[in-house]
Structures are given as C-alpha cells and as structure tokens.
Design an enzyme around this catalytic site. Sequence first.
Site, mmCIF file in Angstrom:
data_model
loop_
_atom_site.group_PDB
_atom_site.id
_atom_site.type_symbol
_atom_site.label_atom_id
_atom_site.label_comp_id
_atom_site.label_asym_id
_atom_site.label_seq_id
_atom_site.Cartn_x
_atom_site.Cartn_y
_atom_site.Cartn_z
ATOM 1 N N ASP A 134 20.260 44.978 -43.979
ATOM 2 C CA ASP A 134 20.473 45.469 -45.342
ATOM 3 C C ASP A 134 19.300 45.140 -46.251
ATOM 4 O O ASP A 134 19.023 45.846 -47.214
ATOM 5 C CB ASP A 134 21.737 44.843 -45.946
ATOM 6 C CG ASP A 134 22.972 45.155 -45.119
ATOM 7 O OD1 ASP A 134 22.859 45.912 -44.154
ATOM 8 O OD2 ASP A 134 24.046 44.625 -45.457
ATOM 9 N N ASP A 224 19.561 49.627 -50.528
ATOM 10 C CA ASP A 224 19.676 48.696 -49.411
ATOM 11 C C ASP A 224 18.859 49.285 -48.267
ATOM 12 O O ASP A 224 18.854 50.507 -48.066
ATOM 13 C CB ASP A 224 21.136 48.553 -48.952
ATOM 14 C CG ASP A 224 21.927 47.547 -49.794
ATOM 15 O OD1 ASP A 224 21.421 47.107 -50.847
ATOM 16 O OD2 ASP A 224 23.054 47.213 -49.392
ATOM 17 N N HIS A 274 25.427 52.449 -46.660
ATOM 18 C CA HIS A 274 24.638 52.234 -45.440
ATOM 19 C C HIS A 274 24.839 53.405 -44.470
ATOM 20 O O HIS A 274 25.961 53.776 -44.141
ATOM 21 C CB HIS A 274 24.986 50.917 -44.748
ATOM 22 C CG HIS A 274 24.761 49.747 -45.659
ATOM 23 N ND1 HIS A 274 25.227 48.487 -45.381
ATOM 24 C CD2 HIS A 274 24.119 49.658 -46.842
ATOM 25 C CE1 HIS A 274 24.890 47.675 -46.363
ATOM 26 N NE2 HIS A 274 24.213 48.368 -47.260
ATOM 27 N N ASP A 276 24.126 53.451 -41.357
ATOM 28 C CA ASP A 276 24.158 53.098 -39.929
ATOM 29 C C ASP A 276 25.552 52.993 -39.313
ATOM 30 O O ASP A 276 25.693 52.512 -38.187
ATOM 31 C CB ASP A 276 23.308 51.844 -39.650
ATOM 32 C CG ASP A 276 23.724 50.630 -40.438
ATOM 33 O OD1 ASP A 276 24.637 50.745 -41.285
ATOM 34 O OD2 ASP A 276 23.141 49.554 -40.218
ATOM 35 N N CYS A 380 23.621 46.306 -38.022
ATOM 36 C CA CYS A 380 23.541 45.511 -39.261
ATOM 37 C C CYS A 380 23.021 44.101 -38.978
ATOM 38 O O CYS A 380 22.280 43.529 -39.775
ATOM 39 C CB CYS A 380 24.922 45.333 -39.882
ATOM 40 S SG CYS A 380 25.871 46.826 -40.058
HETATM 41 O O1 DAV Z 1 31.661 52.254 -42.402
HETATM 42 O O2 DAV Z 1 32.019 50.567 -43.681
HETATM 43 C C1 DAV Z 1 29.326 49.918 -42.710
HETATM 44 C C2 DAV Z 1 27.858 49.794 -42.652
HETATM 45 C C3 DAV Z 1 27.446 48.412 -42.634
HETATM 46 N N1 DAV Z 1 26.005 48.280 -42.651
HETATM 47 C C4 DAV Z 1 31.251 51.349 -43.129
HETATM 48 C C5 DAV Z 1 29.778 51.190 -43.309
#
Ligand code: DAV
Length: 396
Positions: A134, A224, A274, A276, A380
């Site tokens: 992040d 981020d 995010h 990813d 992550c």
């Molecule tokens: O689907 O909650 C999580 C991404 C964490 N880097 C989600 C996104």
Amino acid sequence: MSVSNDLYPNASAPLERKESGVPHVRKGLKVESYNDFDPLKHVIVGIADNQYIPEACPASNEKIPADSPMRGGKAGRRTQESIDQANECLNGFAKLLEGRGIIVDRPGAVDWNARVTTPDFSISSGFGVMPPRDCLLTMGKSILMAPMSFRSRYFEYLAFTDLLREYFESDQECLIEQAPRPRLSDDSFRMDYVAAYEFLSDEETMARSCRKEYSTRETDILFDAADVMRLGKDIFVQHGLTTNLAGIRWIKRKYEPQGYRVHTLSFKDNHPIHIDATFCPLRPGLMLLNPHRPLFDGQREIFEKNDWQIVEAAQPAWDTPPPLCYSSTWLSMNTLILDHKTVCVEATETAQMEQFDKLGFNVLPVNLRDAYAFGGGLHCATADVLREGTCEDYFA
Ligand code: DAV
C-alpha cells in the site's frame, strides 16, 4: 527514539546495525521492477509485530462496515495471539520465497502505539506494517512512498526508511522518492459523507461510487501504491476511496515524462480500494477480473485491442472475511506471481487454485488467512524490489 526489539522480533534492519549510523551496503543489490509477473528476485514481506487497530478516521470509515467494531469500539493493540498467528503465516510465506532463491527483507520497527499527531489531526495510534504494497510503489529503478489517506497510516513509511537507505547506498542507480505529504485535515474529507455513511444502503453507496464521489475530496494529493497496476510502459490507476483525481494527475505528471503512459480505471464497486483484489495481471496477455466489480464502459478496450484476455476470478472459498479484517473475501484473487508460470495462492482458496491450474500455472499454496486482518492477502503483504525483465510495451 529506540523501540524494543522484543515487540518487533520479525523486523529487519536490526537495531544494532544502526549504531554505526552508516547505512549497510549490500553487494549486488538491485532495485528494478516493471510489472507483477516477471521472475521475482527480491521482495519485502510485511510483519504483524505490535500491530494496532487505530480509531476509525474519515477515510477508513468508508471502508469499514458500519456494524464492525473497528469503527472505534475495538481501537487498541491486536491480541498477542492474533499477532503470533499472523506472523507465523507471514514468516512461512517468507521462508517459502527464500527457499526458491528469492531475497526477502522485512520492514523495520516503528512504535505504532504512539499517538499520531500533526498540526492538522490526531489519532489513537498507527496501523502497522503488514501490507508494504500500500505504501511502496516500485517504478523501474525507483521506489516511491505513497501519500496515503488513512490518518493512522501517515507515518507508515518510517518502517521502510532504513531499508530504503540501504537500497539507495547499495544500488547506485536506485532512487528513493516521496510523494507530496497530504494534510488529512477535516478539509481533506467530505465530513458530511463521513457522518452519513453508516446510514447509507448498499444501493446508495454504489450509486455514489458510480458517480465517483468518495469521502476523500480533491484537497490533498492522495493515492495508495496498491491502487497502481504496473504493466511495463502502461500504468493503470484505480480512482476510488484511497486515490483521488489529484493523485492520478500527480502520477501522470511525474511518470509520463519518463516514458510511461498513465490510465485511469474505475470499477462498479461500492468500496473501491486498491486494485489488487479487483483487476490483476497474471502474465503478459492475461488479466484476472473480479466478477462482482466490472470495469466502467469502454475501459476493457485497451486490453481487448491489444489481444489481452480478461478472465473472471473464481468464487472465494469463504462467505465472510476473518474477524477484524478491513478487506473483503476477494483477497482470494490477491496472489503473488513469482514468474509467468508460478503463483502463490492462499491455501484455503481451492477454486482459485484450480482456476490457476487450468490456466497453466504451478500453484504454491500459502497459509495466509490468519494474517488477512492485518492488512490483506499475498499481494498486499509484499512489495517488489527486483524482478527480472525490462520495461515492455504491451499496449503499443
Ligand atoms: O476487496 O477488500 C482489498 C485490497 C487490499 N489491498 C477488498 C480490497
């Protein structure tokens, strides 16, 4: 200020190394990475040591479900038992990577217990340093510390400063950079949205998200690093809760003169945070898309025109995330690709593993679910330092 080693058994940059005051130089160390799928050679894996649940803040409120104790009730240090379980997962993951010849570094120790106070805000504690992805954006031979929007994460970069100093001294071509620091004052957020948030239905939050209205305003430059997807010369950035348009303009203005092309992506997702666990490159020509988060109209074109296939991810194995987790069950598709044929997948995600198998990957199962609550999944939990390969043009 020194931090007790006992609280940080997994931290790298041992404190004794700092006593000389001279950054350690590692021979042969190299920083370079242009994507998420070329052969991985050196990576940072997060640690769960001494992690805290901070008070909720304007940016985090929008992500944390209204009925979650993390909205404030549970602020404080995570239990030692949960910290130990998470570290067991993260250390096992680090060991697996090392066993395959990949160099693994761990973040340094920072006292997350300390109240985070600036002239503009104050919050109960820091967050921790389990998800390096992040905070750190590796762009070619440089690593940039991102301007994150959660107040509790304002000083998270401190856990990487010693490591990054080492990289800087060890690799003469490596550049360490910091994006403009945001203020994160109440002016940085739509405080009326923040107050109303828990009374909004899923339909209302989705409608708001489709209008691209989030609790973060355009006052600060915010992003981020995990909202940035690197595909060689093309960089795709998700506009959402953690990345605003000013952040995307900054990324464009910074990297386009270096020969990159920066594109904005938006997904039909009521909590876009995010990229990813939403849209993940698997190897040249192949993307994995979250079937619950379709791309906005017109945004598949660049992939389809360039013969990239977009496949929908398999269903997650779980109906709910683990307790006190900030992320959704879609961490199932948050994987770490070691090379074009090898992928690390969370060990309970059987359908996702099967899908990778059918796509021709060797799948390495990794236990990580007990670390999810500390900041996410396998992607992550890592940040690239070195991957083989060059900056390719996949979207000519
Ligand atoms: O689907 O909650 C999580 C991404 C964490 N880097 C989600 C996104």
